[in-house]
Structures are given as C-alpha cells and as structure tokens.
Scaffold this active site. Structure first.
Site, PDB file in Angstrom:
ATOM      1  N   GLY A  91       0.880  -1.157   0.000  1.00  0.00           N
ATOM      2  CA  GLY A  91       0.000   0.000   0.000  1.00  0.00           C
ATOM      3  C   GLY A  91       0.919   1.208   0.000  1.00  0.00           C
ATOM      4  O   GLY A  91       2.134   1.081  -0.151  1.00  0.00           O
ATOM      5  N   ASP A 126      11.407   3.365   6.480  1.00  0.00           N
ATOM      6  CA  ASP A 126      11.345   4.609   7.255  1.00  0.00           C
ATOM      7  C   ASP A 126      10.410   5.644   6.632  1.00  0.00           C
ATOM      8  O   ASP A 126      10.210   6.724   7.196  1.00  0.00           O
ATOM      9  CB  ASP A 126      12.739   5.198   7.455  1.00  0.00           C
ATOM     10  CG  ASP A 126      13.449   5.550   6.137  1.00  0.00           C
ATOM     11  OD1 ASP A 126      12.789   5.568   5.072  1.00  0.00           O
ATOM     12  OD2 ASP A 126      14.667   5.808   6.171  1.00  0.00           O
ATOM     13  N   GLY A 127       9.822   5.325   5.468  1.00  0.00           N
ATOM     14  CA  GLY A 127       8.888   6.255   4.845  1.00  0.00           C
ATOM     15  C   GLY A 127       9.532   7.474   4.226  1.00  0.00           C
ATOM     16  O   GLY A 127       8.847   8.430   3.871  1.00  0.00           O
ATOM     17  N   ARG A 180       4.240  14.859  -6.515  1.00  0.00           N
ATOM     18  CA  ARG A 180       3.971  14.644  -7.942  1.00  0.00           C
ATOM     19  C   ARG A 180       2.547  15.072  -8.274  1.00  0.00           C
ATOM     20  O   ARG A 180       1.631  14.947  -7.447  1.00  0.00           O
ATOM     21  CB  ARG A 180       4.202  13.192  -8.332  1.00  0.00           C
ATOM     22  CG  ARG A 180       3.192  12.218  -7.807  1.00  0.00           C
ATOM     23  CD  ARG A 180       3.277  10.863  -8.509  1.00  0.00           C
ATOM     24  NE  ARG A 180       4.479  10.126  -8.191  1.00  0.00           N
ATOM     25  CZ  ARG A 180       4.529   9.144  -7.297  1.00  0.00           C
ATOM     26  NH1 ARG A 180       3.445   8.824  -6.601  1.00  0.00           N
ATOM     27  NH2 ARG A 180       5.649   8.505  -7.073  1.00  0.00           N
ATOM     28  N   ARG A 187      -4.279   2.149  -9.157  1.00  0.00           N
ATOM     29  CA  ARG A 187      -3.384   1.193  -9.792  1.00  0.00           C
ATOM     30  C   ARG A 187      -4.130  -0.096 -10.112  1.00  0.00           C
ATOM     31  O   ARG A 187      -5.201  -0.360  -9.548  1.00  0.00           O
ATOM     32  CB  ARG A 187      -2.222   0.870  -8.839  1.00  0.00           C
ATOM     33  CG  ARG A 187      -1.557   2.103  -8.233  1.00  0.00           C
ATOM     34  CD  ARG A 187      -0.990   1.776  -6.850  1.00  0.00           C
ATOM     35  NE  ARG A 187      -0.520   2.971  -6.162  1.00  0.00           N
ATOM     36  CZ  ARG A 187       0.755   3.338  -6.071  1.00  0.00           C
ATOM     37  NH1 ARG A 187       1.685   2.590  -6.618  1.00  0.00           N
ATOM     38  NH2 ARG A 187       1.084   4.437  -5.433  1.00  0.00           N
ATOM     39  N   ASP A 253       1.373  -3.000  -9.123  1.00  0.00           N
ATOM     40  CA  ASP A 253       1.055  -1.858  -8.269  1.00  0.00           C
ATOM     41  C   ASP A 253       1.702  -0.572  -8.787  1.00  0.00           C
ATOM     42  O   ASP A 253       1.459   0.509  -8.232  1.00  0.00           O
ATOM     43  CB  ASP A 253       1.488  -2.118  -6.823  1.00  0.00           C
ATOM     44  CG  ASP A 253       2.964  -2.430  -6.702  1.00  0.00           C
ATOM     45  OD1 ASP A 253       3.382  -3.460  -7.256  1.00  0.00           O
ATOM     46  OD2 ASP A 253       3.704  -1.655  -6.071  1.00  0.00           O
ATOM     47  N   ASN A 254       2.509  -0.671  -9.851  1.00  0.00           N
ATOM     48  CA  ASN A 254       3.117   0.510 -10.459  1.00  0.00           C
ATOM     49  C   ASN A 254       2.498   0.860 -11.803  1.00  0.00           C
ATOM     50  O   ASN A 254       3.050   1.670 -12.551  1.00  0.00           O
ATOM     51  CB  ASN A 254       4.628   0.286 -10.658  1.00  0.00           C
ATOM     52  CG  ASN A 254       5.401   0.409  -9.364  1.00  0.00           C
ATOM     53  OD1 ASN A 254       4.927   1.012  -8.408  1.00  0.00           O
ATOM     54  ND2 ASN A 254       6.583  -0.175  -9.309  1.00  0.00           N
ATOM     55  N   ASP A 263       6.149   6.804 -10.494  1.00  0.00           N
ATOM     56  CA  ASP A 263       6.904   6.096  -9.469  1.00  0.00           C
ATOM     57  C   ASP A 263       8.229   5.580 -10.021  1.00  0.00           C
ATOM     58  O   ASP A 263       8.387   4.407 -10.327  1.00  0.00           O
ATOM     59  CB  ASP A 263       6.078   4.956  -8.868  1.00  0.00           C
ATOM     60  CG  ASP A 263       6.581   4.598  -7.459  1.00  0.00           C
ATOM     61  OD1 ASP A 263       7.393   5.360  -6.919  1.00  0.00           O
ATOM     62  OD2 ASP A 263       6.169   3.568  -6.924  1.00  0.00           O
TER      63      ASP A 263
END
Length: 452
Positions: A91, A126-127, A180, A187, A253-254, A263
């Site tokens: 996700g 770590d995001g 962006r 997706r 998922d891309n 992405d």
C-alpha cells in the site's frame, strides 16, 4: 494560498470511495524544509503558480491543507504482483494523496507524495526519500514529458534535513520529500486488493469512480474500463520503447489505470536499441528489460482482467485483452513516427518503416539519441552507410511533421544516460551546487519544444 478561482478548482473525489479504500495519515515533522525545485509550469495548470515560496513550503513540505480539497492526507490501500509474486501486504508506504483538483483541461488531478513519512503500509521502511532519489525523479519526468510519454510530473522537491541510511548508495545521505502531479493514483493493484477480499461492492464502486472521475464517462461497465486500460497501457508501452526508456519495476502496483507512467526508482534510458538492457540491478532474469516492457505491461493488464471477473463475465474480458497486441502495434508506429518527426502514411508503410528502423538500430548499435536527432523530419544523413539503405528507402516518401527551425537543432542531441545523471548529482552532493540540474531541465524543455 491560490488566488485565481477560475484556475484553482479543488476537488475531493476520493472521499466518494469511502474509508475502505484509504487510511488517514499525517506527514512526518521534518527538521528542515529547504525548497529545491518547483515546477511552475505544472503548478500553473492547476492554479497553484501564485503561491510564494513560503506558502509553497507550507503546502508541500509541511502539508498544510489546501483550501477546498481533502481535509487530510490519505494513504491508499492496494496489493500487487511484484516480479510476478503476489503481495497482499503493500500500500502507500512512504507517500499519500493529499489534494485533488481540476486541471485547465478539466482532468481530475492528484497531488501525491514520495518520502512524506511512515504509514500503516511502511512495514520495515522509514517512509523517507533520498534527495538523490528526488533529483532522479525530476530528471525522469522532465525527459519523459519532452519525449511524449504520458507521465506524472514532479511538482516540488523539498530537502528535509534528515540523514538516511540506505544499502544501495553511500550513507548517510540527504533526505527529501517530493510531490507529484498525476492523473489519479488508482493502480491495477487497487483492483487486485478488492478481488483478493472478494469485495464485489467495492469493485463496482471503483469501476464507477475510474470511469466517471478519470475517464469522464457516466458509466459503471467493467468491460468498458478494461478497454480503456488496454488502449492506454498499450500506448504507454509503445512510447517507452520510442523514448528508449526502461522503467525498471513494472509491477502491477506501479501501473496506473489511466496509462500514465509514475513512481520512478531504478529507471534508465538505453544508449542503444538493446532489448536485453535492464535498469534494476536486482532484475537478474531481465523480466523488465527494455524489449520486454510491452509484454510486462500486458501481463499486468491481464491481472486487472482477472480481478474484474469478480463483477464481469470472462468472455468479454478475454476479448478485450486480446486487443492489446493490435493496439500496441498501432501505438508503436505512431510513437516511432513522432520521434522520427514525420507525418504518418498508410498503416502498412508505417509498420515497414518502424521495422526497418528497429532492425538497423539493433544491428548497428548507433546511439538512439544521436539517430533520432539526425533523422528528425525524415532526412537520413549521408554518414549512415549501406546497412541503413532499407531505412533510407522506407523514409523516402515521408514528409516532415515539423521543420527543424528551433535552436535545439543547431546543437547536440539531448540525452539522459546514467553517467549524465550521476554527473548532475555529483556537485549537489559535494558542494550543494544545483546549477547542473537547472541547466539540464532547461535543455530538456528546449528539446521538448523542438519536438512538440
């Protein structure tokens, strides 16, 4: 904040899907926010160009809510096949959607992030985003836009003052948050998640959302949706090839269901027409190699069709999928002729020209950017020898779609090979010198003007 109510048209369409599609999250509280890149041209399209730099940083570094749109950031839920292995535990892990608005041409656009902090889907990450990763995404999106590839656009890059440790680059390294501008963030993996949970009501709602909000059709027909995605993704694959671009990670998922590329991780531009060229060092089998990208995208679209079986019959879904090859063949002819700078003729002639070009590029190893620069408008220079005679003959009947009267044609081909990307990053890393990046963006945009 935005000052032109005619240009700035906020929306909050994602809320219509309901809370089963997303999780409310908060952005990380960064120790610093230094504006490094703002895309004024993209901002103008959605009425955000009037923000001063302080307002820009508040909106895109601190994520103060923009007026009239989503009340808080939303991490979207999805699954996906990653290198053909299904993963139900992904996700938005280091990003979220935090605003929607209408562009000047009426499309619903999302503002999404990369590196904005941890979410419920971060797992062990770590995001965060490295500053180098943000710079690379600027370069990828600018180059693809100039080369006529449907792509998200890098709106903003803000350095955030943290030191990050990464296993695949020198550490510690600088951090950033990127925003962006994209035509949706739905997706194929968004549909896969609903099929995995057998959520037929959610699937119907998502089909309706995509058709109404992203395709502008008052419809809820899953076959119609698949037809759109087949057409758009076939075009995307063709334009990747004509641009010489390798995305690197074409997992389901891309793949955006609007057919817009986004992405950018381990991307590369190919120096020559080498079908085996890969972008990701971890793609040992060459699954997403340059020449296999259309096949990879088609495989992902097959997963969308499989997911839609939850709410549609198999036969019409299969019939729609079977149209991918023909649509790709038409799209690669259009894309290659656009790059060659000539006006299309009969379909059979166009296909023959494209095949001759592909054969010559592959056999001779001529640099792609050099070839397309030299041949633009249909004139193959004398320096191209006997192995190019088939191309010369196939090109002879074609007229130019645009004259070579832009200043770009007085210089050298603009490219974006890996050594150039590293050379742009090196002075940023060593001396905080951003001049090479700004010069490259200007050069890429000049090329885009010459080609458009």
């Amino acid at each position: 904040m935005p000052t032109d109510p005619q240009a700035y048209r906020p929306a909050a369409a994602l809320l219509d899907l309901g809370p089963s599609f997303w999780d409310p999250v908060e952005a990380a509280d960064f120790p610093d926010t230094r504006l490094r890149f703002r895309n004024q041209a993209a901002a103008r399209e959605v009425g955000l160009d009037s923000l001063d730099d302080a307002e820009w940083v508040q909106a895109f570094g601190r994520f103060a809510p923009l007026p009239g749109t989503l009340p808080q950031p939303l991490a979207l839920r999805y699954h996906g096949h990653q290198f053909r292995s299904y993963n139900p535990e992904i996700g938005d892990g280091r990003g979220f959607t935090f605003a929607q608005m209408r562009s000047r041409d009426g499309r619903l656009m999302d503002l999404g992030t990369k590196g904005s902090g941890q979410t419920p889907y971060s797992r062990f990450g770590d995001g965060r985003l490295t500053l180098k990763g943000g710079v690379r995404e600027i370069l990828a999106t600018e180059m693809l836009e100039a080369l006529n590839v449907p792509t998200s656009r890098t709106l903003s890059l803000i350095e955030t003052g943290e030191e990050l440790v990464r296993g695949d680059e020198p550490s510690p390294t600088r951090s950033a948050v990127l925003v962006r501008l994209s035509h949706g963030h739905i997706r194929i993996g968004t549909f896969q998640r609903l099929a995995y949970h057998q959520d037929a009501d959610g699937m119907r709602a998502l089909v309706r959302y995509v058709l109404e909000r992203l395709y502008g059709e008052e419809a809820d027909d899953p076959i119609r949706l698949l037809d759109h995605v087949v057409a758009r993704t076939a075009t995307l694959g063709a334009r990747y090839m004509a641009a010489g671009f390798v995305h690197g990670v074409l997992n389901s998922d891309n793949i955006n269901v609007t057919g817009e590329s986004f992405d950018y991780g381990p991307w590369r531009f190919a120096a020559t027409w080498d079908p085996a060229f890969t972008a990701a060092y971890f793609d040992h089998a060459g699954l997403y190699a340059f020449g296999r990208q259309p096949e990879a995208i088609h495989w992902d679209v097959m997963q969308l069709a499989a997911s839609l079986r939850l709410v549609a019959e198999s036969d019409p879904l299969i019939a729609s999928l079977e149209g991918f090859a023909a649509r790709y063949q038409a799209a690669i002819a259009d894309a290659m002729l656009w790059r060659l700078g000539v006006v299309p003729r009969e379909a059979a002639e166009d296909r023959a020209l494209v095949q001759a070009v592909e054969r010559a590029l592959r056999s001779t190893g001529v640099p792609l950017d050099r070839f397309f620069f030299d041949v633009f408008g249909g004139g193959l220079p004398d320096g191209y020898g006997a192995e190019w005679e088939a191309v010369r003959g196939a090109l002879a009947p074609y007229g130019p779609r645009k004259q070579r009267d832009h200043g770009y044609w007085q210089g050298a081909p603009c490219s974006m090979l890996i050594d150039e990307v590293e050379a742009i990053w090196a002075p940023i890393a060593a001396e905080d010198d951003w001049s090479a990046l700004h010069a490259k963006v200007a050069a890429v945009r000049a090329m885009g003007e010459a080609l458009a």
